[in-house]
Design a protein around this motif. Structure first.
Motif, PDB file in Angstrom:
ATOM      1  N   LEU A  44       0.829 -11.885  -6.108  1.00 34.37           N
ATOM      2  CA  LEU A  44       1.535 -10.792  -6.774  1.00 34.37           C
ATOM      3  C   LEU A  44       0.667 -10.117  -7.831  1.00 34.37           C
ATOM      4  CD1 LEU A  44       4.919 -12.679  -7.186  1.00 34.37           C
ATOM      5  CD2 LEU A  44       4.391 -10.946  -5.484  1.00 34.37           C
ATOM      6  N   GLY A  45      -0.024 -10.928  -8.631  1.00 27.45           N
ATOM      7  CA  GLY A  45      -0.812 -10.365  -9.723  1.00 27.45           C
ATOM      8  C   GLY A  45      -2.031  -9.598  -9.256  1.00 27.45           C
ATOM      9  N   VAL A  46      -2.738 -10.124  -8.255  1.00 24.31           N
ATOM     10  CA  VAL A  46      -3.913  -9.431  -7.724  1.00 24.31           C
ATOM     11  C   VAL A  46      -3.488  -8.306  -6.791  1.00 24.31           C
ATOM     12  CG1 VAL A  46      -6.053  -9.718  -6.404  1.00 24.31           C
ATOM     13  CG2 VAL A  46      -5.298 -11.515  -7.960  1.00 24.31           C
ATOM     14  N   TYR A  51      -3.085  -2.475  -4.788  1.00 20.33           N
ATOM     15  CA  TYR A  51      -2.280  -1.317  -4.391  1.00 20.33           C
ATOM     16  C   TYR A  51      -2.693  -0.074  -5.174  1.00 20.33           C
ATOM     17  CZ  TYR A  51       1.189  -3.167  -1.136  1.00 20.33           C
ATOM     18  OH  TYR A  51       1.819  -3.671  -0.017  1.00 20.33           O
ATOM     19  N   LEU A  52      -2.956  -0.248  -6.467  1.00 20.93           N
ATOM     20  CA  LEU A  52      -3.342   0.894  -7.299  1.00 20.93           C
ATOM     21  C   LEU A  52      -4.727   1.413  -6.937  1.00 20.93           C
ATOM     22  CD1 LEU A  52      -2.042  -0.322 -10.787  1.00 20.93           C
ATOM     23  CD2 LEU A  52      -0.963   1.300  -9.220  1.00 20.93           C
ATOM     24  N   SER A  53      -5.569   0.557  -6.340  1.00 16.34           N
ATOM     25  CA  SER A  53      -6.906   0.997  -5.957  1.00 16.34           C
ATOM     26  C   SER A  53      -6.886   1.909  -4.736  1.00 16.34           C
ATOM     27  CB  SER A  53      -7.794  -0.212  -5.665  1.00 16.34           C
ATOM     28  OG  SER A  53      -7.425  -0.850  -4.454  1.00 16.34           O
ATOM     29  N   LEU A  54      -5.823   1.874  -3.946  1.00 12.97           N
ATOM     30  CA  LEU A  54      -5.762   2.692  -2.737  1.00 12.97           C
ATOM     31  C   LEU A  54      -5.708   4.187  -3.057  1.00 12.97           C
ATOM     32  CD1 LEU A  54      -3.382   0.492  -0.546  1.00 12.97           C
ATOM     33  CD2 LEU A  54      -5.870   0.570  -0.542  1.00 12.97           C
ATOM     34  N   PRO A  55      -4.833   4.648  -3.981  1.00 10.20           N
ATOM     35  CA  PRO A  55      -4.888   6.069  -4.351  1.00 10.20           C
ATOM     36  C   PRO A  55      -6.221   6.460  -4.982  1.00 10.20           C
ATOM     37  CG  PRO A  55      -2.816   5.093  -5.069  1.00 10.20           C
ATOM     38  CD  PRO A  55      -3.703   3.966  -4.632  1.00 10.20           C
ATOM     39  N   ALA A  56      -6.815   5.539  -5.746  1.00 14.64           N
ATOM     40  CA  ALA A  56      -8.105   5.830  -6.359  1.00 14.64           C
ATOM     41  C   ALA A  56      -9.176   6.028  -5.299  1.00 14.64           C
ATOM     42  CB  ALA A  56      -8.496   4.709  -7.317  1.00 14.64           C
ATOM     43  N   ALA A  57      -9.164   5.186  -4.272  1.00  9.42           N
ATOM     44  CA  ALA A  57     -10.130   5.339  -3.187  1.00  9.42           C
ATOM     45  C   ALA A  57      -9.904   6.639  -2.431  1.00  9.42           C
ATOM     46  CB  ALA A  57     -10.027   4.149  -2.231  1.00  9.42           C
ATOM     47  N   THR A  58      -8.644   7.009  -2.253  1.00 16.51           N
ATOM     48  CA  THR A  58      -8.335   8.269  -1.572  1.00 16.51           C
ATOM     49  C   THR A  58      -8.859   9.464  -2.356  1.00 16.51           C
ATOM     50  OG1 THR A  58      -6.329   7.275  -0.662  1.00 16.51           O
ATOM     51  CG2 THR A  58      -6.462   9.669  -0.626  1.00 16.51           C
ATOM     52  N   ALA A  59      -8.748   9.405  -3.685  1.00 16.33           N
ATOM     53  CA  ALA A  59      -9.213  10.515  -4.514  1.00 16.33           C
ATOM     54  C   ALA A  59     -10.725  10.652  -4.489  1.00 16.33           C
ATOM     55  CB  ALA A  59      -8.735  10.330  -5.948  1.00 16.33           C
ATOM     56  N   MET A  60     -11.443   9.597  -4.129  1.00 14.22           N
ATOM     57  CA  MET A  60     -12.906   9.624  -4.110  1.00 14.22           C
ATOM     58  C   MET A  60     -13.480  10.147  -2.795  1.00 14.22           C
ATOM     59  SD  MET A  60     -13.539   5.873  -5.841  1.00 14.22           S
ATOM     60  CE  MET A  60     -15.279   5.873  -5.408  1.00 14.22           C
ATOM     61  N   SER A 197       5.120   0.230  -4.682  1.00 15.46           N
ATOM     62  CA  SER A 197       4.822  -1.138  -4.238  1.00 15.46           C
ATOM     63  C   SER A 197       4.209  -1.946  -5.372  1.00 15.46           C
ATOM     64  CB  SER A 197       3.870  -1.103  -3.039  1.00 15.46           C
ATOM     65  OG  SER A 197       4.448  -0.421  -1.947  1.00 15.46           O
ATOM     66  N   ALA A 198       3.298  -1.326  -6.118  1.00 17.97           N
ATOM     67  CA  ALA A 198       2.672  -2.020  -7.246  1.00 17.97           C
ATOM     68  C   ALA A 198       3.704  -2.401  -8.302  1.00 17.97           C
ATOM     69  CB  ALA A 198       1.585  -1.149  -7.860  1.00 17.97           C
ATOM     70  N   SER A 199       4.670  -1.527  -8.552  1.00 22.16           N
ATOM     71  CA  SER A 199       5.696  -1.830  -9.551  1.00 22.16           C
ATOM     72  C   SER A 199       6.579  -2.994  -9.096  1.00 22.16           C
ATOM     73  CB  SER A 199       6.557  -0.591  -9.816  1.00 22.16           C
ATOM     74  OG  SER A 199       7.295  -0.215  -8.663  1.00 22.16           O
ATOM     75  N   PHE A 200       6.880  -3.078  -7.803  1.00 22.43           N
ATOM     76  CA  PHE A 200       7.659  -4.212  -7.293  1.00 22.43           C
ATOM     77  C   PHE A 200       6.887  -5.517  -7.462  1.00 22.43           C
ATOM     78  CE2 PHE A 200      10.175  -1.196  -4.461  1.00 22.43           C
ATOM     79  CZ  PHE A 200      11.339  -1.350  -5.195  1.00 22.43           C
ATOM     80  N   LEU A 201       5.583  -5.465  -7.266  1.00 21.79           N
ATOM     81  CA  LEU A 201       4.774  -6.672  -7.434  1.00 21.79           C
ATOM     82  C   LEU A 201       4.757  -7.125  -8.891  1.00 21.79           C
ATOM     83  CD1 LEU A 201       1.696  -6.090  -5.086  1.00 21.79           C
ATOM     84  CD2 LEU A 201       3.772  -7.397  -4.664  1.00 21.79           C
ATOM     85  N   VAL A 202       4.786  -6.179  -9.816  1.00 22.45           N
ATOM     86  CA  VAL A 202       4.853  -6.539 -11.242  1.00 22.45           C
ATOM     87  C   VAL A 202       6.148  -7.293 -11.526  1.00 22.45           C
ATOM     88  CG1 VAL A 202       5.057  -5.624 -13.582  1.00 22.45           C
ATOM     89  CG2 VAL A 202       3.366  -4.661 -12.018  1.00 22.45           C
ATOM     90  N   VAL A 203       7.253  -6.801 -10.966  1.00 27.34           N
ATOM     91  CA  VAL A 203       8.547  -7.484 -11.144  1.00 27.34           C
ATOM     92  C   VAL A 203       8.486  -8.882 -10.529  1.00 27.34           C
ATOM     93  CG1 VAL A 203      11.001  -7.420 -10.571  1.00 27.34           C
ATOM     94  CG2 VAL A 203       9.815  -5.317 -11.214  1.00 27.34           C
ATOM     95  N   GLY A 204       7.917  -8.986  -9.332  1.00 26.97           N
ATOM     96  CA  GLY A 204       7.801 -10.284  -8.686  1.00 26.97           C
ATOM     97  C   GLY A 204       6.917 -11.243  -9.456  1.00 26.97           C
ATOM     98  N   PHE A 205       5.826 -10.731 -10.019  1.00 32.44           N
ATOM     99  CA  PHE A 205       4.930 -11.579 -10.809  1.00 32.44           C
ATOM    100  C   PHE A 205       5.659 -12.135 -12.028  1.00 32.44           C
ATOM    101  CE2 PHE A 205       1.823 -12.214 -14.197  1.00 32.44           C
ATOM    102  CZ  PHE A 205       0.873 -12.998 -13.561  1.00 32.44           C
TER     103      PHE A 205
END
Length: 250
Positions: A44-46, A51-60, A197-205
């Motif tokens: 969950l933590g990693v 998940y947040l790196s995917l939009p960053a990769a798309t922007a590059m 999805s990243a926000s759900f993982l924060v809740v799960g963590f």
């Protein structure tokens, strides 16, 4: 386009399946060594920054750039391996938390929720993508020459929602009309999905961090919270049943 070909996309799907299988074998085995609660915390933590790196990769993404593709593919494969690892780790983790007696029932309820998520999840993704598509259409319409818009679609820009409803106007067709230097919004349509999805993982963590193992004396309780009653069994039956004998000694 020269790298992400239909053949690459087919290979990508095959790699997803491989990552899922390897996650079930490797991460679940590692959880036996480092502890299942810690391993679920890793999933969950990693998973959140991945998940947040995917939009960053798309922007590059740029023509001929390979690094963004490597980042996107690598992060995706780790995420899918975590999915497989979580699926394999959960039964043992439930046993650690609640004892082995009722793991089957608890895991069955969890799988029911998992199945519901399999229905609700894709619908949520589709809704988020549709909202991003509508927003992209409106942003592009605002910068396209009104005369060009009307000549192309046979109606003024004020009728955009009606034209989108009839599929006369699509994001792809608007991209063909956008001014030079304007950013194509198509690659970013799933950004909200990744953030959600990243926000759900924060809740799960957080939930995994707060959960505690119940005391061992509660492991053998019945679902109603009471201890099993062995008084109705005859002495002969009790003596022949090791489980009964152990329970009576306790």
């Amino acid at each position: 386009p020269t790298i992400v070909t239909p053949g690459f996309c087919a290979s990508f799907i095959a790699i997803i399946a491989g990552a899922n299988i390897m996650g079930r074998l490797c991460w679940a085995s590692l959880s036996d060594l480092v502890g299942r609660k810690r391993m679920v915390g890793v999933y969950l933590g990693v998973g959140c920054p991945l998940y947040l790196s995917l939009p960053a990769a798309t922007a590059m993404v740029e023509p001929g750039a390979v690094l963004p593709l490597i980042m996107f593919t690598g992060s995706s494969m780790i995420i899918y391996s975590f999915y497989g690892g979580m699926f394999a780790t959960i039964p043992a983790y439930l046993g650690d938390l609640f004892g082995p007696k009722h793991v089957g029932g608890i895991h069955g309820r969890l799988l029911t929720c998992w199945s519901v998520a399999g229905i609700v999840g894709p619908q949520t993704v589709a809704a988020l993508r549709e909202r991003a598509t509508i927003r992209g259409c409106k942003e592009l319409t605002a910068v396209i020459d009104p005369a060009v818009f009307e000549a192309q679609f046979g109606a003024p820009a004020a009728d955009l929602e009606m034209l989108m409803g009839t599929k006369t106007v699509t994001l792809k067709r608007l991209v063909e009309l956008m001014p030079p230097g304007m950013q194509d919004p198509t690659p970013f349509l799933y950004n909200e999905t990744f953030y959600t999805s990243a926000s759900f993982l924060v809740v799960g963590f957080a939930a995994n961090h707060l959960i505690n193992r119940i005391e061992k004396r509660h492991f053998d309780l019945l679902p109603d919270g009471y201890a099993e009653d062995w008084s109705s069994l005859t002495p002969a039956t009790s003596a022949s049943d090791p489980d009964v004998e152990q329970q009576q000694q306790q």
